[in-house]
Design an enzyme around this catalytic site. Structure first.
Site, PDB file in Angstrom:
ATOM      1  CE  LYS A 188      -3.813  -2.445   2.106  1.00  0.00           C
ATOM      2  NZ  LYS A 188      -4.474  -2.953   3.317  1.00  0.00           N
ATOM      3  CG  ASP A 224      -9.853  -0.563   4.588  1.00  0.00           C
ATOM      4  OD1 ASP A 224      -9.500  -0.823   3.422  1.00  0.00           O
ATOM      5  OD2 ASP A 224      -9.277  -1.016   5.598  1.00  0.00           O
ATOM      6  CD  GLN A 247      -3.484  -4.595   6.416  1.00  0.00           C
ATOM      7  OE1 GLN A 247      -3.357  -3.603   5.713  1.00  0.00           O
ATOM      8  NE2 GLN A 247      -4.093  -5.690   5.997  1.00  0.00           N
TER       9      GLN A 247
END
Ligand code: NDP
Length: 285
Positions: free
Chosen positions: A54, A121, A98
């Site tokens: 990422k 997200d 995460q």
């Protein structure tokens, strides 16, 4: 019939090229550099590798990013407090924690603490709700990537029967909702579904998000169906494979995504897209 392969790596590269241009315009014209902060808790090697991916992709696109690494012993309270600080930091546009998290931290508490306008997200219940009511918002990255792949090949979604195998909150459920928003007729299947084949062989579009290697063989697929393989399964020899038996299904499907170089690179690309959107404040409109 041999399927057209939808190469996610190439498509992601193309989209990132135009995003890079968009970011440089934002920096030049508005002095605005989109910024993504990633929080990682513990030492899970797979999570660390995803986070590196990422960061690398952010750098390539001109998006600035930083990673906050916390020990697995960090308390939920401390983590939530850090998220609150990032929510109040005007220089941070996107926040990503995460997953998975250690067992003592409740994932749902973490997700609801992230400001919905920084939730790149797309997991916050407010953004899920916006998606369900058909509003523009941050869509969860993997489902968003899948829709983008289908559209990139002008695969008709409207009026078509899409069968989603898998009902997780991050892939199965939201991809079904996005397909419904695009006017598909959607069937969800899962581990308790009886006669899975009966459903999948009626599908014009099959989305396999199961997490088991090569379960979708030709007898699960209608001639000419478009098949999207979301699964990432590591075999004993270390190689990666999807949920779909690629070599045989490609003889029957009209479109097929490979693993690797399929949905994976698109997921990260959509994260970057959401970060740019957050920087522009577009989720608030
Ligand atoms: P989950 O394990 O959360 O969900 C798997 C789903 O598959 C569940 O709904 C389960 O049913 C269903 N399932 C399991 N076995 C069967 C079966 N034999 N027949 C029908 N349905 C079955 O996984 P995720 O949704 O998080 O991920 C799915 C796969 O996608 C994984 O391989 C993951 O690594 C990959 N992935 C890839 C991404 C990418 O960027 N390419 C991003 C995210 C995930 P039930 O609900 O009844 O248990």
């Amino acid at each position: 019939m041999t399927a057209t392969i939808i190469n996610g790596k190439e498509l992601a590269h193309e989209i990132r090229g135009s995003m890079k241009e968009e970011v440089s315009q934002l920096i030049m014209n508005e002095g605005l550099t989109p910024h993504l902060t990633v929080i990682i808790v513990g030492d899970n090697p797979a999570s660390k590798s995803y986070v590196r991916g990422k960061q690398k992709a952010s750098d390539e696109t001109g998006i600035s990013s930083d990673v906050i690494e916390l020990p697995s012993s960090v308390t939920e309270e401390k983590l939530l407090q850090m998220i609150q600080e990032l929510n109040n930091d005007h220089e941070v546009h996107g926040i990503l924690v995460q997953l998975p998290l250690p067992d003592h931290i409740r994932e749902e508490n973490v997700i609801v603490t992230i400001d919905p306008d920084k939730d790149v997200d797309g997991f916050h219940p407010i953004n899920i709700g916006r998606m369900m009511t058909g509003e523009d918002t941050f869509f969860p990255c993997t489902p968003y990537g899948i829709i983008t792949m289908l559209k990139s090949k002008d695969i008709q979604i409207e009026g078509k029967h899409a069968v989603v195998i898998g009902r997780s909150n991050i892939v199965g459920k939201p991809v079904g909702q996005l397909l419904l928003n695009e006017n598909a007729t959607v069937t969800y299947c899962h581990s308790r579904t009886e006669n899975l084949k009966e459903h999948t062989t009626r599908a014009d579009i099959v989305i396999a998000a199961i997490g088991k290697p090569n379960v979708i063989t030709t007898d699960y697929v209608k001639q000419g169906a478009a098949v999207i393989d979301v699964g990432i399964n590591r075999l004993e020899d270390g190689s990666l494979t999807g949920d779909v038996d690629f070599d045989t299904v490609k003889q029957k499907a009209s479109y097929l995504t490979p693993v690797p170089k399929g949905v994976g690179p698109m997921t990260i690309t959509m994260l970057l897209k959401n970060t740019i959107k957050a920087a522009k404040g577009l989720s608030k409109q």
